[in-house]
Write an enzyme that holds these catalytic residues in place. Structure first.
Site, PDB file in Angstrom:
ATOM      1  N   ALA A  44      -7.779  -4.535   6.959  1.00  0.00           N
ATOM      2  CA  ALA A  44      -8.627  -3.399   6.561  1.00  0.00           C
ATOM      3  C   ALA A  44      -9.852  -3.794   5.750  1.00  0.00           C
ATOM      4  O   ALA A  44     -10.683  -2.944   5.468  1.00  0.00           O
ATOM      5  CB  ALA A  44      -7.798  -2.389   5.770  1.00  0.00           C
ATOM      6  N   TRP A  74       0.876  -1.181   0.000  1.00  0.00           N
ATOM      7  CA  TRP A  74       0.000   0.000   0.000  1.00  0.00           C
ATOM      8  C   TRP A  74       0.915   1.233   0.000  1.00  0.00           C
ATOM      9  O   TRP A  74       1.843   1.300   0.827  1.00  0.00           O
ATOM     10  CB  TRP A  74      -0.890  -0.024   1.250  1.00  0.00           C
ATOM     11  N   ASP A 113      -1.913  -5.791   8.982  1.00  0.00           N
ATOM     12  CA  ASP A 113      -2.796  -4.700   8.577  1.00  0.00           C
ATOM     13  C   ASP A 113      -4.095  -5.348   8.108  1.00  0.00           C
ATOM     14  O   ASP A 113      -4.113  -6.032   7.077  1.00  0.00           O
ATOM     15  CB  ASP A 113      -2.115  -3.912   7.445  1.00  0.00           C
ATOM     16  N   LYS A 158     -13.801   0.191   5.681  1.00  0.00           N
ATOM     17  CA  LYS A 158     -14.419  -0.491   4.545  1.00  0.00           C
ATOM     18  C   LYS A 158     -15.514  -1.446   5.014  1.00  0.00           C
ATOM     19  O   LYS A 158     -16.607  -1.462   4.451  1.00  0.00           O
ATOM     20  CB  LYS A 158     -13.356  -1.258   3.756  1.00  0.00           C
TER      21      LYS A 158
HETATM   22  C1  LMR Z   1      -6.828   3.096  -0.848  1.00  0.00           C
HETATM   23  O1  LMR Z   1      -5.787   2.422  -0.841  1.00  0.00           O
HETATM   24  O2  LMR Z   1      -7.330   3.496  -1.898  1.00  0.00           O
HETATM   25  C2  LMR Z   1      -7.502   3.426   0.444  1.00  0.00           C
HETATM   26  O3  LMR Z   1      -6.940   2.725   1.478  1.00  0.00           O
HETATM   27  C3  LMR Z   1      -7.607   4.879   0.684  1.00  0.00           C
HETATM   28  C4  LMR Z   1      -6.328   5.512   1.125  1.00  0.00           C
HETATM   29  O4  LMR Z   1      -6.321   6.172   2.168  1.00  0.00           O
HETATM   30  O5  LMR Z   1      -5.321   5.382   0.442  1.00  0.00           O
END
Ligand code: LMR
Length: 386
Positions: free
Chosen positions: A207, A124, A205, A240
């Protein structure tokens, strides 16, 4: 002094939101930020959330502080949802969203003596920034072959050798962002063995619980790992799973020996106090109400089942398409909101500029944001570039 600050590059994800908003075309397609959209392209408030909010509005008698740890009933309930009975032995603290929980966890790891955090790549895009902000060194580990859409366990575990005892490894519990590629139960066991052998701490993590195969199914692997390791740090987001993105609902959980728990709690409280003092109430109170009331909980699960079925259907529809060299069929095997396509920067730009289709710079698509009506145009555009 302040006037000399250099300009920062925009956040790679938030930049896409802005580009999409500024595109005047009415048939543009947003596959950027990770938000679920229904068939009409809306991100509705879940029924159970609306009902819980009505209850809160009617019943709330005070706006005084909740307390340093946050809402302990929320923590108990969301902990149980994620970890079952194990959660009772975890230290917990409410956080400002999943991102806030990650930051608390990274700060705690640094206070505990960690120097590095291993990041399986691609990760991420906010993970490295959080690690650096906590004054830890992000260490990239090869993890996924995008061309073949395959996890490379040997490369990942091999890269653990770049870390030292007490360092941590960020692992996404389910519905990997940006890959949609989750570990099997056997892979979770292998990860636990490899972490234990090197004295590394898993930093999970979580989510997207409920977006992959189901509430319990999505955390089965993470639970197997957590049962096997002596210590772990886990960041949980409620954004989410409850569709309450802007309410910033999160929690940090720590597994450690019973004798160490008071010290861990005191460190987390001190980190939070110096940052935002005490957590916000509303979002956590919604989750508490939904999870503690049988009817609201049933309504929430039903709507979450519906969301998951919708995402799976979109995945199946994409997987049924043939697009030149792209391994479309594998999209059906992936979980949750995201998949990452083997597209280069030039192809991504043409999709944006010529076709009005927005994905991240790394070709992550938010499958959960793709409307059924837009699938044919999306596939045609892919055929034009790939
Ligand atoms: C994403 O990856 O699109 C979401 O988790 C929103 C973010 O805060 O990046």
């Amino acid at each position: 002094m302040i006037e000399t600050l250099p300009l920062k590059a925009p956040d790679p994800l938030l930049k896409i939101i802005k580009m999409f908003r500024e595109d005047p075309r009415t048939d543009k397609i947003d596959l950027g930020v990770g938000v679920y959209k229904d068939a009409s392209g809306a991100t509705p408030v879940m029924r159970a959330v609306k009902d819980a909010e009505a209850l809160l509005l009617a019943q709330q008698k005070t706006k005084t502080y909740v307390g340093q740890q946050g809402d302990v009933d929320f923590l108990r309930l969301i902990g149980q949802l994620a970890f079952g009975e194990m959660a009772r032995d975890f230290v917990s603290i409410q956080a400002v969203g999943g991102t806030g929980a990650l930051r608390l966890g990274a700060d705690l790891l640094r206070e505990s003596g960690a120097k590095r955090i291993v990041l399986p790549q691609p990760c991420w895009p906010n993970h490295p920034s959080i690690v650096r902000a906590a004054r830890l060194e992000p260490v990239d580990a090869p993890f996924f072959n995008i061309a073949e859409q395959r996890i490379d366990m040997d490369a990942l575990i091999g890269a653990f050798d770049q870390a030292e005892r007490g360092d941590a490894v960020i692992l996404q519990a389910c519905c990997h962002n940006p890959l949609g590629a989750d570990f099997s139960i056997d892979q979770w066991k292998a990860l636990a063995d490899a972490l234990n052998a090197r004295g590394l701490i898993p930093f999970l993590d979580l989510a997207y619980q409920g977006f992959g195969d189901g509430i319990d199914e999505d955390v089965a692997g993470a639970r197997v790992l957590l049962e096997r390791v002596p210590e772990a740090v886990i960041a949980v987001s409620g954004a989410k799973s409850f569709g309450i993105y802007r309410e910033r609902v999160g929690a940090l959980f720590v597994k450690t020996a019973e004798t160490s728990r008071p010290a861990v709690m005191s460190n987390l409280a001190a980190i939070a106090r110096a940052n935002y003092s005490m957590p916000p109430d509303h979002g956590a109170a919604i989750v508490r109400e939904v999870l503690s009331d049988a009817a609201l909980r049933a309504s929430w699960r039903e709507e979450l089942d519906h969301i998951r079925a919708h995402i799976k259907r979109t995945r199946a529809q994409l997987a049924a398409e043939r697009v030149n060299s792209l391994p479309m069929h594998l999209i059906a095997l992936q979980k949750g909101m995201f998949s990452t396509l083997p597209l280069n920067g030039n192809q991504i730009n043409v999709l944006r500029e010529t076709h009005g289709i927005y994905m991240t710079d790394a070709a992550r698509i938010n499958v959960a944001g793709l409307r059924e009506a837009d699938i044919p145009r999306f596939v045609e555009a892919l055929r034009a570039v790939a």
